[in-house]
Design a protein around this motif. Structure first.
Motif, mmCIF file in Angstrom:
data_model
loop_
_atom_site.group_PDB
_atom_site.id
_atom_site.type_symbol
_atom_site.label_atom_id
_atom_site.label_comp_id
_atom_site.label_asym_id
_atom_site.label_seq_id
_atom_site.Cartn_x
_atom_site.Cartn_y
_atom_site.Cartn_z
ATOM 1 N N PHE A 253 34.957 41.429 29.455
ATOM 2 C CA PHE A 253 33.854 41.804 28.426
ATOM 3 C C PHE A 253 34.480 42.706 27.578
ATOM 4 O O PHE A 253 35.389 43.557 27.559
ATOM 5 C CB PHE A 253 32.950 42.658 29.495
ATOM 6 C CG PHE A 253 31.971 43.521 28.706
ATOM 7 C CD1 PHE A 253 30.536 42.714 28.538
ATOM 8 C CD2 PHE A 253 31.952 44.706 28.166
ATOM 9 C CE1 PHE A 253 29.611 43.421 27.684
ATOM 10 C CE2 PHE A 253 31.014 45.159 27.608
ATOM 11 C CZ PHE A 253 29.632 44.555 27.199
ATOM 12 N N ILE A 254 33.740 42.414 26.083
ATOM 13 C CA ILE A 254 34.232 43.078 24.989
ATOM 14 C C ILE A 254 33.099 43.533 24.412
ATOM 15 O O ILE A 254 32.229 42.690 24.073
ATOM 16 C CB ILE A 254 35.236 42.176 24.043
ATOM 17 C CG1 ILE A 254 36.341 41.615 24.705
ATOM 18 C CG2 ILE A 254 35.494 43.277 22.835
ATOM 19 C CD1 ILE A 254 37.214 40.859 23.974
ATOM 20 N N SER A 255 32.800 44.472 24.062
ATOM 21 C CA SER A 255 31.666 45.281 23.292
ATOM 22 C C SER A 255 32.130 45.439 21.946
ATOM 23 O O SER A 255 33.295 46.122 21.494
ATOM 24 C CB SER A 255 31.148 46.537 23.716
ATOM 25 O OG SER A 255 30.338 47.100 22.848
ATOM 26 N N VAL A 256 31.595 44.822 20.690
ATOM 27 C CA VAL A 256 31.936 45.110 19.291
ATOM 28 C C VAL A 256 30.986 45.685 18.561
ATOM 29 O O VAL A 256 29.806 44.872 18.121
ATOM 30 C CB VAL A 256 32.410 43.477 18.844
ATOM 31 C CG1 VAL A 256 32.826 43.668 17.411
ATOM 32 C CG2 VAL A 256 33.457 42.943 19.791
ATOM 33 N N PRO A 257 31.283 46.760 17.826
ATOM 34 C CA PRO A 257 30.206 47.349 17.100
ATOM 35 C C PRO A 257 30.099 46.451 15.706
ATOM 36 O O PRO A 257 30.832 45.694 15.416
ATOM 37 C CB PRO A 257 30.818 48.637 16.363
ATOM 38 C CG PRO A 257 31.703 49.008 17.699
ATOM 39 C CD PRO A 257 32.238 47.549 18.216
ATOM 40 N N GLU A 258 28.555 46.192 15.366
ATOM 41 C CA GLU A 258 28.284 45.258 14.424
ATOM 42 C C GLU A 258 28.930 45.253 12.952
ATOM 43 O O GLU A 258 29.347 44.127 12.484
ATOM 44 C CB GLU A 258 26.766 45.151 14.340
ATOM 45 C CG GLU A 258 26.153 46.242 13.581
ATOM 46 C CD GLU A 258 25.425 46.191 12.303
ATOM 47 O OE1 GLU A 258 25.235 45.244 11.995
ATOM 48 O OE2 GLU A 258 24.903 47.140 11.880
ATOM 49 N N ASP A 259 29.393 46.469 12.671
ATOM 50 C CA ASP A 259 29.982 46.700 11.460
ATOM 51 C C ASP A 259 31.609 46.287 11.508
ATOM 52 O O ASP A 259 32.259 46.207 10.243
ATOM 53 C CB ASP A 259 29.777 47.845 10.776
ATOM 54 C CG ASP A 259 30.070 49.227 11.942
ATOM 55 O OD1 ASP A 259 30.178 48.844 12.911
ATOM 56 O OD2 ASP A 259 30.631 50.355 11.188
ATOM 57 N N ASP A 260 32.205 46.163 12.579
ATOM 58 C CA ASP A 260 33.517 45.837 12.867
ATOM 59 C C ASP A 260 33.635 44.347 11.920
ATOM 60 O O ASP A 260 34.743 44.356 11.534
ATOM 61 C CB ASP A 260 33.828 45.852 14.192
ATOM 62 C CG ASP A 260 34.240 47.038 14.861
ATOM 63 O OD1 ASP A 260 33.797 48.190 14.022
ATOM 64 O OD2 ASP A 260 34.432 47.368 16.080
ATOM 65 N N TRP A 261 32.990 43.337 12.232
ATOM 66 C CA TRP A 261 33.244 42.325 11.939
ATOM 67 C C TRP A 261 33.745 41.853 10.352
ATOM 68 O O TRP A 261 34.391 41.247 10.283
ATOM 69 C CB TRP A 261 32.079 41.169 12.274
ATOM 70 C CG TRP A 261 31.841 41.280 13.578
ATOM 71 C CD1 TRP A 261 30.715 41.949 14.184
ATOM 72 C CD2 TRP A 261 32.567 40.369 14.449
ATOM 73 N NE1 TRP A 261 30.697 41.486 15.510
ATOM 74 C CE2 TRP A 261 31.700 40.650 15.887
ATOM 75 C CE3 TRP A 261 33.472 39.528 14.573
ATOM 76 C CZ2 TRP A 261 32.131 39.876 16.953
ATOM 77 C CZ3 TRP A 261 34.182 38.916 15.619
ATOM 78 C CH2 TRP A 261 33.352 39.299 17.015
ATOM 79 N N ASP A 262 33.244 42.673 9.728
ATOM 80 C CA ASP A 262 33.593 42.711 8.061
ATOM 81 C C ASP A 262 34.935 43.382 7.829
ATOM 82 O O ASP A 262 35.305 43.460 6.457
ATOM 83 C CB ASP A 262 32.420 43.116 7.326
ATOM 84 C CG ASP A 262 31.291 42.252 7.335
ATOM 85 O OD1 ASP A 262 31.267 40.901 7.583
ATOM 86 O OD2 ASP A 262 30.174 42.539 7.539
ATOM 87 N N ARG A 263 35.263 44.234 8.698
ATOM 88 C CA ARG A 263 36.619 45.245 8.484
ATOM 89 C C ARG A 263 37.659 44.230 8.124
ATOM 90 O O ARG A 263 37.978 43.249 8.978
ATOM 91 C CB ARG A 263 36.916 46.320 9.462
ATOM 92 C CG ARG A 263 35.566 47.141 9.591
ATOM 93 C CD ARG A 263 35.316 48.063 8.253
ATOM 94 N NE ARG A 263 34.243 48.672 8.385
ATOM 95 C CZ ARG A 263 33.984 50.017 9.119
ATOM 96 N NH1 ARG A 263 35.140 50.658 9.635
ATOM 97 N NH2 ARG A 263 33.061 50.764 9.005
ATOM 98 N N PRO A 264 38.753 44.723 7.613
ATOM 99 C CA PRO A 264 40.142 44.198 7.408
ATOM 100 C C PRO A 264 40.826 44.162 8.807
ATOM 101 O O PRO A 264 40.802 44.898 9.658
ATOM 102 C CB PRO A 264 40.976 45.052 6.344
ATOM 103 C CG PRO A 264 40.211 46.297 6.383
ATOM 104 C CD PRO A 264 38.821 45.788 6.652
ATOM 105 N N ALA A 265 41.534 43.000 9.076
ATOM 106 C CA ALA A 265 42.329 42.870 10.329
ATOM 107 C C ALA A 265 43.677 41.857 9.876
ATOM 108 O O ALA A 265 43.593 41.003 8.990
ATOM 109 C CB ALA A 265 41.491 42.456 11.290
ATOM 110 N N HIS A 266 44.286 41.878 11.033
ATOM 111 C CA HIS A 266 45.431 41.225 11.096
ATOM 112 C C HIS A 266 45.200 39.808 11.985
ATOM 113 O O HIS A 266 44.671 40.169 13.077
ATOM 114 C CB HIS A 266 46.776 41.759 11.035
ATOM 115 C CG HIS A 266 47.284 42.851 10.367
ATOM 116 N ND1 HIS A 266 47.748 42.381 8.969
ATOM 117 C CD2 HIS A 266 47.335 44.187 10.253
ATOM 118 C CE1 HIS A 266 47.854 43.470 8.358
ATOM 119 N NE2 HIS A 266 47.611 44.682 9.106
#
Length: 543
Positions: free
Chosen positions: A163-176
């Motif tokens: 199970f992973i909970s992901v805050p909705e504004d995380d999806w647009d943040r920069p990542a590798h």
């Protein structure tokens, strides 16, 4: 590995979907909500979204898909409320060791200190203990790596949901980006323990093998058949097993063990060495006193789950994946010259009467069901009748719930049919069970899933009534289910169907249902009061 889209910055969404693509997880099941919307932005054309009209339907359909493909499936849920709706299905997936990546939306991180509408207060704790791993990453940039870890955990034996909970504004943040890691699933138990087990089998007077869901799950049926034939051991299937794992028309097959302590011990009385393979054999549904095993019998338990081996109340446990452990054991076991047990008698043909006997439905189904069909069962009132009269003869040919939370069968059948392996799925379900997840018919119709649904309709929660009778409660309130029109409900959800009230119409109706390309439902009116739920306290212990 993908790069940033159209010159924009590489985001969490890019990294996660690239990870899914590389691991073959391009079919997502779900029921969307506001906290998942940013995840769906720029939905990739090579991904399929399978909508379930309720969260438990989405989870169970994902589980059926996983059981068909042999790899994890992804299911997306809506924040706290959606996760709550799904937990009965998550519980089944955990007990049945189905690898699922469960994603839940969460409100934006900046809002969380004020406990906003729809948010989950402690999201990682919510689905526990019925997930192997759960997390809400501390930072947005940690989300892709969390998915990689979650997938690894889900696919490592014993497999299961994460199970992973992901805050909705995380999806647009920069990542590798993250690279998938191989999961090598096989390990062999302690050679000294396997040698001890082999010596016990070689010197046994009358051994038996108990097959559990872990055999089918690990693709170990051929090895277990080889072990049974080499030792001449009688073979039973463990109580309430969610899979088959051994051909039920084999000369060594003896039947199904009951989930009742004294009955189970009586069934095992002839045997001096008992080998349980991928099976929690001490799964009881009603309480009785008495020993766990016959006096003097030695039990060896092979399984990949250290927790399961730890709570087994008696016996010697060998921690091993099933296929690897049984293959190694085969090299240590001598060829035995034991006479085969007498053949199991074929039951007499059931009467052709109205109202229709459930046994007649099963016998007719046996004669008409496609040879390569996958049978999904959720008919607690008549599971004994089904097993007695419809042998499962090939690996992967049978699915049910090993944990008992209703609503599993219909959506599991739909997800299994969408796995793309070509077989027709036959779902035999009770009228009570079906109403926990009837929305799955809409998903089946929308995707043209090749499923024949057969509702054994006795207008009752008959298994509950039968258990009531067993403990001298003859009139259990809230167990009558009159007036449900399954054909009309199915039609409203886009699934064609037909009601069968007369035994004379049964064979033709089944043939018609099997001849459809997509889903079709048969509402079969069966005689009431015919449940054999674990028989009676004086039963012989077999079914």
């Amino acid at each position: 590995m993908s790069t940033a889209r159209h010159g924009t910055e590489f985001t969490v969404r890019d990294a996660v979907f690239d990870f899914f693509r590389q691991t073959g997880l391009t079919t997502l099941f779900g029921n969307p909500g506001s906290t998942e919307l940013r995840m769906f932005q720029d939905w990739p054309e090579d991904f399929t979204y399978v909508l379930g009209l309720q969260e438990s339907v989405a989870v169970a359909a994902a589980a059926g898909h996983s059981l068909g493909t042999g790899r994890a499936s992804v299911v997306s849920l809506h924040s706290a409320g959606g996760v709550g709706h799904s937990l009965g299905a998550v519980f089944n997936a955990y007990r049945d060791r189905v690898p699922l990546l469960v994603i839940a939306g969460q409100q934006s991180r900046a809002m969380l200190p004020t406990r906003p509408f729809l948010s989950a207060d402690e999201p990682a704790l919510f689905p526990r203990p019925y997930v192997k791993w759960s997390r809400q990453p501390e930072r947005a940039e940690d989300v892709p790596a969390a998915f990689a870890e979650a997938y690894h955990v889900a696919m490592t034996p014993p497999r299961g949901p994460v199970f992973i909970s992901v805050p909705e504004d995380d999806w647009d943040r920069p990542a590798h980006p993250v690279e998938p890691r191989e999961v090598h699933a096989g390990f062999v138990g302690d050679p000294r323990a396997l040698r001890e087990l082999a010596d016990a089998l070689n010197s046994a007077r009358n051994p038996t093998i108990i097959v559990g869901a872990g055999v089918d799950d690990d693709g170990a049926s051929p090895a277990v058949i080889g072990l049974a034939e080499r030792t001449g051991a009688a073979v039973w299937i463990s109580p309430l097993s969610s899979r088959s794992g051994f051909p039920e028309d084999h000369r060594l097959f003896r039947g199904f063990l009951p989930p009742v302590r004294d009955q189970l011990a009586r069934a095992l009385e002839p045997y001096d060495v008992i080998v349980s393979i991928g099976a929690p054999i001490f799964t009881y549904h009603v309480h009785t006193e008495g020993p766990y095993l016959p006096e003097g019998a030695r039990l060896f338990h092979l399984d990949c789950d250290p927790a399961q081996t730890a709570w087994a109340p008696v016996g010697t446990s060998v921690l091993t994946t099933i296929r690897a452990g049984v293959t190694a054991l085969l090299e240590l076991v001598d060829k035995a010259d034991r006479p085969a047990p007498p053949p199991r008698p074929r039951l007499a043909a059931p009467p052709v009467t109205d109202p229709i006997e459930p046994a007649l439905v099963v016998e007719t189904l046996r004669g008409l069901m496609p040879d390569d069909a996958v049978l999904v069962e959720e008919v607690p009132s008549h599971r004994d009748v089904l097993h007695d009269r419809l042998p499962i003869t090939r690996p992967g040919g049978f699915l049910t719930t090993g944990s008992g939370a209703l609503g599993w069968g219909l959506p599991v059948a739909v997800g299994r049919a969408l796995a793309g392996t070509g077989e027709r799925v036959v779902c035999v379900v009770g009228d009570g069970s079906s109403m926990y997840s009837i929305q799955a018919l809409w998903t089946a119709a929308r995707h043209g899933a090749p499923v024949t649904f057969i509702v054994l309709n006795n207008q009752a929660y008959e298994a509950v009534k039968a258990l009531g009778r067993r403990i001298d409660i003859p009139d259990v309130p809230g167990t009558d289910l009159h007036g449900i029109d399954f054909v009309s409900i199915a039609a409203g959800l886009g699934c064609p169907g037909r009601r069968v009230d007369r035994a004379a119409d049964l064979a033709e109706a089944l043939s018609h249902a099997f001849g459809q390309d997509g889903p079709f439902i048969l509402d079969v009116s069966v005689a009431a009061g015919t449940s054999s739920a674990y028989s009676s306290p004086n039963d012989s212990g077999t079914r």
